[in-house]
Design a protein around this motif. Structure first.
Motif, mmCIF file in Angstrom:
data_model
loop_
_atom_site.group_PDB
_atom_site.id
_atom_site.type_symbol
_atom_site.label_atom_id
_atom_site.label_comp_id
_atom_site.label_asym_id
_atom_site.label_seq_id
_atom_site.Cartn_x
_atom_site.Cartn_y
_atom_site.Cartn_z
ATOM 1 N N ALA A 123 1.001 -1.110 0.037
ATOM 2 C CA ALA A 123 0.076 -0.131 -0.103
ATOM 3 C C ALA A 123 0.854 1.123 0.074
ATOM 4 C CB ALA A 123 -0.939 -0.162 1.251
ATOM 5 N N THR A 124 1.908 1.105 0.994
ATOM 6 C CA THR A 124 3.055 2.341 0.918
ATOM 7 C C THR A 124 3.570 2.529 -0.489
ATOM 8 O OG1 THR A 124 3.284 2.050 3.268
ATOM 9 C CG2 THR A 124 4.827 3.509 2.100
ATOM 10 N N ALA A 125 3.852 1.534 -1.114
ATOM 11 C CA ALA A 125 4.371 1.740 -2.397
ATOM 12 C C ALA A 125 3.490 2.353 -3.654
ATOM 13 C CB ALA A 125 4.955 0.255 -3.065
ATOM 14 N N ALA A 126 2.209 1.829 -3.469
ATOM 15 C CA ALA A 126 1.279 2.115 -4.555
ATOM 16 C C ALA A 126 1.031 3.800 -4.288
ATOM 17 C CB ALA A 126 -0.130 1.550 -4.156
ATOM 18 N N LEU A 127 0.862 4.166 -3.066
ATOM 19 C CA LEU A 127 0.942 5.604 -2.711
ATOM 20 C C LEU A 127 2.280 6.365 -3.262
ATOM 21 C CD1 LEU A 127 -0.528 5.750 0.916
ATOM 22 C CD2 LEU A 127 -1.883 6.267 -1.280
ATOM 23 N N GLY A 128 3.280 5.904 -2.990
ATOM 24 C CA GLY A 128 4.555 6.504 -3.471
ATOM 25 C C GLY A 128 4.661 6.411 -5.282
ATOM 26 N N ILE A 129 4.340 5.380 -5.699
ATOM 27 C CA ILE A 129 4.213 5.373 -7.161
ATOM 28 C C ILE A 129 3.097 6.456 -7.833
ATOM 29 C CG2 ILE A 129 3.325 3.902 -9.387
ATOM 30 C CD1 ILE A 129 4.411 1.674 -7.565
ATOM 31 N N HIS A 130 1.896 6.381 -7.161
ATOM 32 C CA HIS A 130 1.063 7.361 -7.441
ATOM 33 C C HIS A 130 1.385 8.840 -7.516
ATOM 34 C CE1 HIS A 130 -2.392 10.121 -7.002
ATOM 35 N NE2 HIS A 130 -3.045 9.368 -7.771
ATOM 36 N N ARG A 131 2.143 9.149 -6.344
ATOM 37 C CA ARG A 131 2.912 10.674 -6.051
ATOM 38 C C ARG A 131 3.557 10.871 -7.223
ATOM 39 N NH1 ARG A 131 2.780 13.834 -1.648
ATOM 40 N NH2 ARG A 131 0.976 12.574 -1.213
ATOM 41 N N ILE A 132 4.847 9.873 -7.510
ATOM 42 C CA ILE A 132 5.593 10.158 -8.660
ATOM 43 C C ILE A 132 4.922 10.238 -10.073
ATOM 44 C CG2 ILE A 132 7.188 9.186 -10.396
ATOM 45 C CD1 ILE A 132 8.499 7.749 -7.734
ATOM 46 N N GLY A 133 3.740 9.408 -10.299
ATOM 47 C CA GLY A 133 2.939 9.636 -11.521
ATOM 48 C C GLY A 133 2.243 10.776 -11.500
ATOM 49 N N LEU A 134 1.671 11.301 -10.503
ATOM 50 C CA LEU A 134 1.124 12.698 -10.375
ATOM 51 C C LEU A 134 1.970 13.698 -10.743
ATOM 52 C CD1 LEU A 134 -1.740 13.895 -9.410
ATOM 53 C CD2 LEU A 134 -0.995 14.062 -7.360
ATOM 54 N N ARG A 135 3.060 13.739 -10.122
ATOM 55 C CA ARG A 135 4.058 15.023 -10.264
ATOM 56 C C ARG A 135 4.575 14.961 -11.723
ATOM 57 N NH1 ARG A 135 7.374 18.117 -7.232
ATOM 58 N NH2 ARG A 135 9.070 18.841 -8.367
ATOM 59 N N LEU A 136 4.612 13.821 -12.412
ATOM 60 C CA LEU A 136 5.331 13.873 -13.837
ATOM 61 C C LEU A 136 4.092 14.012 -14.943
ATOM 62 C CD1 LEU A 136 7.683 11.172 -13.547
ATOM 63 C CD2 LEU A 136 8.058 13.609 -13.482
ATOM 64 N N LEU A 167 10.788 -3.359 -0.835
ATOM 65 C CA LEU A 167 12.022 -2.642 -1.640
ATOM 66 C C LEU A 167 11.258 -1.654 -2.538
ATOM 67 C CD1 LEU A 167 14.396 -1.997 -3.306
ATOM 68 C CD2 LEU A 167 14.037 -3.883 -4.684
ATOM 69 N N THR A 168 9.846 -1.918 -2.938
ATOM 70 C CA THR A 168 9.343 -0.746 -3.985
ATOM 71 C C THR A 168 8.746 0.302 -3.217
ATOM 72 O OG1 THR A 168 8.422 -2.929 -5.258
ATOM 73 C CG2 THR A 168 7.403 -0.614 -5.841
ATOM 74 N N ALA A 169 8.393 0.103 -2.071
ATOM 75 C CA ALA A 169 8.048 1.037 -1.276
ATOM 76 C C ALA A 169 9.081 2.341 -0.692
ATOM 77 C CB ALA A 169 7.472 0.771 0.240
ATOM 78 N N LEU A 170 10.084 1.603 -0.253
ATOM 79 C CA LEU A 170 11.306 2.481 -0.129
ATOM 80 C C LEU A 170 11.763 3.210 -1.582
ATOM 81 C CD1 LEU A 170 13.247 0.153 2.256
ATOM 82 C CD2 LEU A 170 12.042 2.270 2.948
ATOM 83 N N ALA A 171 11.702 2.416 -2.549
ATOM 84 C CA ALA A 171 12.167 3.043 -3.704
ATOM 85 C C ALA A 171 11.380 4.101 -4.286
ATOM 86 C CB ALA A 171 12.661 1.757 -4.878
ATOM 87 N N ALA A 172 10.045 4.075 -4.088
ATOM 88 C CA ALA A 172 9.218 5.080 -4.790
ATOM 89 C C ALA A 172 9.449 6.175 -4.081
ATOM 90 C CB ALA A 172 7.820 4.244 -4.386
ATOM 91 N N TRP A 173 9.453 6.326 -2.702
ATOM 92 C CA TRP A 173 9.395 7.364 -1.766
ATOM 93 C C TRP A 173 10.855 7.840 -2.030
ATOM 94 C CZ3 TRP A 173 5.512 10.198 -0.783
ATOM 95 C CH2 TRP A 173 4.250 9.636 -0.675
#
Length: 390
Positions: A123-136, A167-173
């Motif tokens: 869930a944390t990774a999904a939120l981080g991925i969303h934040r990156i996609g939103l910014r870009l 890993l994905t959660a830490l990477a995304a944020w």
């Protein structure tokens, strides 16, 4: 759609396009993602198998639970000539989290604690991925990016007691922190990512490459936070590799000797090419050609990411993960799992679907629905019927 350069993103975080109701779009993306993953878990339950045991105690999960319970050195296997499986090959962050969760929640067994950590990390990774996609690229592409990550053929792993979610959660944020110029956060999260998996070094590589570019671009006139973040980034990965090396009597080479004993080496793709040739000539288990197709798709998506001029940290991060998957030997069927954290590869597809959804929404919905169906069916097959290591 051409993406903003890394330099622009780092220099002017406040220049990001205003996104109304950011929380609403993030929650919507998370709800769609959860719906896909819960559908996959429901399909698994219908097989009649003990789905809880399969999710929490399959393949690598067993190794992590053993480390959490007994520490390192408690389990060694000799599966064949020249092979020696030691638990030292597994990085320590996830087992440490399992142990901590079990201490805090003694009413749950270790397998359940491992699943709770994996699901929270997903869930944390999904939120981080969303934040990156939103910014870009804005809210539609951000939501589709999260959904696409959830419908990958091997996304069943995101519901299991594995380390890819952590890993994905830490990477995304960490990557988001780089894009917004928060260097200390980027370095600290990269250090933790380096303690999660061997390929977690990809996060540190992204931080270091971007920091080096900023250092050159600004002719050395950079804030101390950049230096601190850059120094922190590789610390976790390096610390564990050196600890294993010291334990094995070879400070710099000990960990890599452990990996070689598992049959895993970085041979520039020679082993993978030989395996693919044998598979194509004689035919093989269904998971092998599927793995080959997924890795080939990853290479194509990386080429599209380059053509879209994605920000430097996303390119470096994805490129390192893809290089490890393509050029590493051993466990060919696991290569798609190694690519699960490489979510930036999905950006070109998410943007294309976002454009399609504006003019032909039915077609975009059909594509996402087809991918979701494939993900649910193939994930169930992998976990219940394939009987191959994930």
């Amino acid at each position: 759609m051409t993406e903003p350069s890394t330099t622009a993103l780092l220099d002017a975080p406040s220049a990001t396009i205003a996104r109304p109701r950011t929380t609403d779009t993030a929650l919507r993306a998370l709800a769609l993602f959860a719906a896909v993953r819960l559908t996959g878990m429901a399909a698994l339950a219908f097989t009649g198998e003990k789905s809880w045991a399969l999710l929490g105690r399959s393949w690598d999960s067993i190794w992590y639970l053993g480390i959490a319970a007994n520490g390192y050195g408690a389990r060694t296997l000799h599966p064949g000539p020249g092979l020696l499986y030691q638990d030292l090959a597994f990085f320590p962050l996830y087992p440490a989290l399992i142990r901590a969760a079990h201490t805090l929640l003694p009413m749950l067994d270790a397998g359940a604690c491992g699943l709770l950590i994996a699901w929270a990390a997903t869930a944390t990774a999904a939120l981080g991925i969303h934040r990156i996609g939103l910014r870009l690229h804005g809210p539609t592409a951000a939501t589709l990016l999260v959904v696409l990550w959830g419908v990958l053929p091997h996304s069943v792993v995101l519901s299991m007691g594995y380390t890819e979610p952590v890993l994905t959660a830490l990477a995304a944020w960490s990557l988001y922190a780089v894009l917004t110029g928060r260097w200390i956060w980027a370095g600290a999260l990269a250090a933790l990512a380096g303690l999660a998996r061997p390929n977690g070094f990809a996060v540190a590589a992204a931080v270091l490459a971007t920091a080096a570019w900023e250092l050159v671009r600004r002719r050395g006139r950079v804030p101390h936070r950049l230096w601190t973040g850059a120094l922190l980034a590789p610390a976790g990965w390096a610390a564990y590799v050196l600890w294993v090396g010291r334990r094995e009597g070879d400070l710099l080479g000990g960990y890599f000797a452990v990996q070689r004993a598992w049959g895993s080496t970085f041979d520039m793709g020679i082993g993978s090419a030989r395996f693919a040739r044998r598979m194509l000539l004689r035919g093989d288990h269904f998971v092998f050609p599927m793995a080959l197709v997924i890795v080939a798709a990853g290479v194509l998506l990386f080429a599209l990411l380059l053509l879209d001029r994605a920000p430097l940290p996303l390119l470096v991060y994805s490129g390192v993960l893809l290089s490890i998957a393509v050029c590493g030997s051993g466990f060919f069927e696991s290569k798609p799992r190694f690519l699960l954290p490489a979510f930036p590869l999905l950006l070109p597809l998410a943007c294309a679907l976002a454009r399609t959804s504006r003019t032909r929404p039915a077609q975009a919905l059909l594509v996402v629905g087809a991918l979701a169906g494939l993900s649910v069916a193939y994930g169930t097959y992998l976990l219940v019927y394939a009987h191959r290591p994930l």
